[in-house]
Design an enzyme around this catalytic site. Structure first.
Site, PDB file in Angstrom:
ATOM      1  N   GLU A  56       0.824  -1.207   0.000  1.00 51.77           N
ATOM      2  CA  GLU A  56       0.000   0.000   0.000  1.00 51.77           C
ATOM      3  C   GLU A  56       0.862   1.263   0.000  1.00 51.77           C
ATOM      4  O   GLU A  56       0.557   2.234  -0.702  1.00 51.77           O
ATOM      5  CB  GLU A  56      -0.923   0.010   1.226  1.00 51.77           C
ATOM      6  CG  GLU A  56      -1.903  -1.158   1.275  1.00 51.77           C
ATOM      7  CD  GLU A  56      -1.372  -2.342   2.068  1.00 51.77           C
ATOM      8  OE1 GLU A  56      -2.178  -2.984   2.761  1.00 51.77           O
ATOM      9  OE2 GLU A  56      -0.146  -2.618   2.007  1.00 51.77           O
ATOM     10  N   ALA A 181      15.649 -44.310  -6.616  1.00 49.07           N
ATOM     11  CA  ALA A 181      17.101 -44.507  -6.562  1.00 49.07           C
ATOM     12  C   ALA A 181      17.395 -45.990  -6.758  1.00 49.07           C
ATOM     13  O   ALA A 181      16.534 -46.847  -6.510  1.00 49.07           O
ATOM     14  CB  ALA A 181      17.663 -44.047  -5.222  1.00 49.07           C
ATOM     15  N   ASP A 219      23.997 -38.839  -1.847  1.00 46.57           N
ATOM     16  CA  ASP A 219      24.105 -37.900  -2.970  1.00 46.57           C
ATOM     17  C   ASP A 219      24.968 -36.677  -2.692  1.00 46.57           C
ATOM     18  O   ASP A 219      25.341 -35.971  -3.623  1.00 46.57           O
ATOM     19  CB  ASP A 219      22.707 -37.408  -3.376  1.00 46.57           C
ATOM     20  CG  ASP A 219      21.856 -38.511  -3.971  1.00 46.57           C
ATOM     21  OD1 ASP A 219      22.431 -39.521  -4.413  1.00 46.57           O
ATOM     22  OD2 ASP A 219      20.624 -38.354  -4.006  1.00 46.57           O
TER      23      ASP A 219
END
Length: 381
Positions: A56, A181, A219
Site C-alpha cells: 500500500e 534410486a 548424494d
C-alpha cells in the site's frame, strides 16, 4: 457481496503485482496493491521484502511519481490526488506497528473512500482489525474478491499463522515404475534438465529445504537454488537435515555456507560444537522412540518465520513425513525409465490389505517437461 467486472480486473492486477514478491517477500506475505480513481489506475505497488515498505505504501508513493506531488498532510503521508480513490489490495491492510507503520492508517490519512481486500489477514496481530479501523474512519470496506487466488499465493503464510507450521511440499523424482534410486542409493539424474529446472523454481520460492542424513550420505546434495531462468533469487533457502545420531560429515556440501540446521535426537556436544563453529544450527528434538520429532521440528521452523518448506529426501523420511500427516502437497516428476523391483521406492509406508485404505490425492496440475511427466497433487485434510 457482489463485485463488478472492473473490480475483478483491478484485483487481478493486484495479484499479478503480488507475485513479483514470490521469491523475496518471505517471511512476510506476498501482497500487491492498485489505487484507482475515476476508473483509472493512478498507483501500483507490491511488497518486495521484509523491512521494506508494504504494498500500500509503495502504491501511494507510485501515485506521487505518476501524478505529481500531492498536498501534504499533517502526518507527512500522501493526500490530495488520492482522495476519493479506491484501493485494491490482496491482503487486509495491517493495523499494527512492525518494522513499518500501519498501512490502514496510511490509507485513512490519504483520504481514500473504498478499500477492496481479497482476504483478511490470518495474522493474529491483524485478524480483521485493519478493516475495522478503515470502517471506523468512514471508508467503505469490501473483502473476499478473488480470495482463493490470494490464499493460494500465500498458502505458506496462512499455514504458519493458522496451524503454527509451514506448508510442506514433498518433491519426488521417480521412474515410471515408481523408483527414486538404485538399491545402492544412486539417483543422479533420473529426470532431465527441464524437470530439474522446474524443481529449482519451486526451491526458489521455498523458505527452507528439508532432507535426511541418508540422502546427504548417498548424494551429497547442496540443495541450493541454481539454474533457474528469469528468476532473481537474492536469497537461498535454509537447509534442514534430519540426522538423529548427528552423523553428518563436517565437509558435507549442504553445510558449505553455514546456512543450515541439523535436527538430531541425541546431541553430541563435541560434534555439535564443531558444526556451530561453522555457522550451522544444531537442534536436539528427540521423540519417544529416539528419532527426531518431526512435528516439533516443523513447529520450530514455523516459529522461526518459515512459510514454505520443500522436502527432497529418501523413501524412509518421505514415508515418515506422510505418516505424521506433515505433507501438504506432492511434486512428482516421472522419467521414462524402468529401474526394477530392487530399486528404492518413493515412500516407506505400511502395506495395505484393502484399497479402501489408500490415500486419495487431489490432482492440481499435470504436464510434461521434455520427456518427463509432472504431477502436482494435494493431500486433502
Amino acid at each position: 457481496m457482489s463485485f463488478s467486472a472492473a473490480d475483478r480486473e483491478f484485483m487481478a492486477r493486484a495479484l499479478e503485482l503480488a507475485r513479483r514478491g514470490l521469491y523475496t517477500a518471505t517471511p512476510n506475505p506476498r501482497v500487491g496493491c492498485v489505487i484507482v480513481r475515476d476508473g483509472t489506475v493512478i498507483g501500483e505497488g507490491w511488497h518486495e521484502m521484509a523491512g521494506r515498505p508494504h504494498a500500500e505504501i509503495n502504491a501511494l508513493a507510485d501515485v506521487v511519481r505518476k501524478v505529481g506531488t500531492p498536498r501534504a498532510l499533517p502526518s507527512g503521508r500522501v493526500g490530495g490526488t488520492v482522495r476519493g480513490a479506491t484501493v485494491y489490495v490482496t491482503l487486509e491492510p495491517c493495523s499494527h506497528h512492525g518494522r513499518t507503520p500501519p498501512c490502514a492508517d496510511a490509507l485513512i490519512d490519504a483520504g481514500v473512500t473504498r478499500v477492496v481486500a481479497a482476504m483478511r489477514d490470518p495474522n493474529p496481530l491483524v485478524a480483521g482489525e485493519g478493516l475495522a479501523r478503515l470502517e471506523l474512519a468512514g471508508i467503505r470496506v469490501d473483502s473476499g474478491l478473488m480470495e482463493d487466488e490470494a490464499r493460494e499465493l500465500n498458502i505458506g503464510f496462512v499455514s504458519r499463522m493458522t496451524r503454527g507450521r509451514p506448508w510442506l511440499r514433498l518433491k519426488v523424482a521417480a521412474s515410471l515404475d515408481g523408483k527414486t534410486a538404485l538399491n545402492n542409493g544412486r539417483s543422479q539424474w533420473i529426470t532431465g534438465p527441464e524437470a530439474r529446472r522446474d524443481a529449482h523454481a519451486w526451491r526458489a520460492r521455498s523458505c527452507a529445504m528439508f532432507t535426511g542424513i541418508g540422502t546427504v550420505r548417498d548424494d551429497d546434495p547442496r540443495l541450493t537454488v541454481r539454474d533457474v531462468d528469469g528468476i532473481d533469487t537474492p536469497r537461498q533457502p535454509l537447509r534442514v537435515v534430519v540426522d538423529s545420531r548427528l552423523e553428518i560429515s563436517l565437509d558435507a556440501a549442504i553445510l558449505a555456507d553455514g546456512h543450515a540446521l541439523v535436527a538430531c535426537a541425541v546431541e553430541q556436544p563435541e560434534k555439535a560444537a564443531q558444526l556451530r563453529a561453522r555457522g550451522v544450527d544444531v537442534l536436539a528434538l528427540p521423540n519417544a522412540v529416539g528419532k527426531v520429532d518431526l512435528p516439533a521440528l516443523l513447529t520450530e521452523l514455523g516459529r522461526r518465520g518459515i512459510n514454505e518448506v520443500m522436502a527432497e529426501a529418501g523413501f524412509r523420511l518421505n514415508g515418515s513425513l506422510l505418516r505424521e500427516g506433515l505433507v501438504d502437497e506432492l511434486l512428482i516428476y516421472q522419467a521414462p525409465l524402468l529401474l526394477g523391483d530392487k530399486a528404492r521406492g518413493m515412500f516407506d509406508l505400511p502395506e495395505l490389505e484393502d484399497l479402501a485404505g489408500a490415500r486419495r490425492l487431489e490432482v492440481l496440475e499435470r504436464h510434461a517437461f521434455g520427456a518427463d511427466l509432472f504431477l502436482r497433487a494435494r493431500l486433502p485434510e
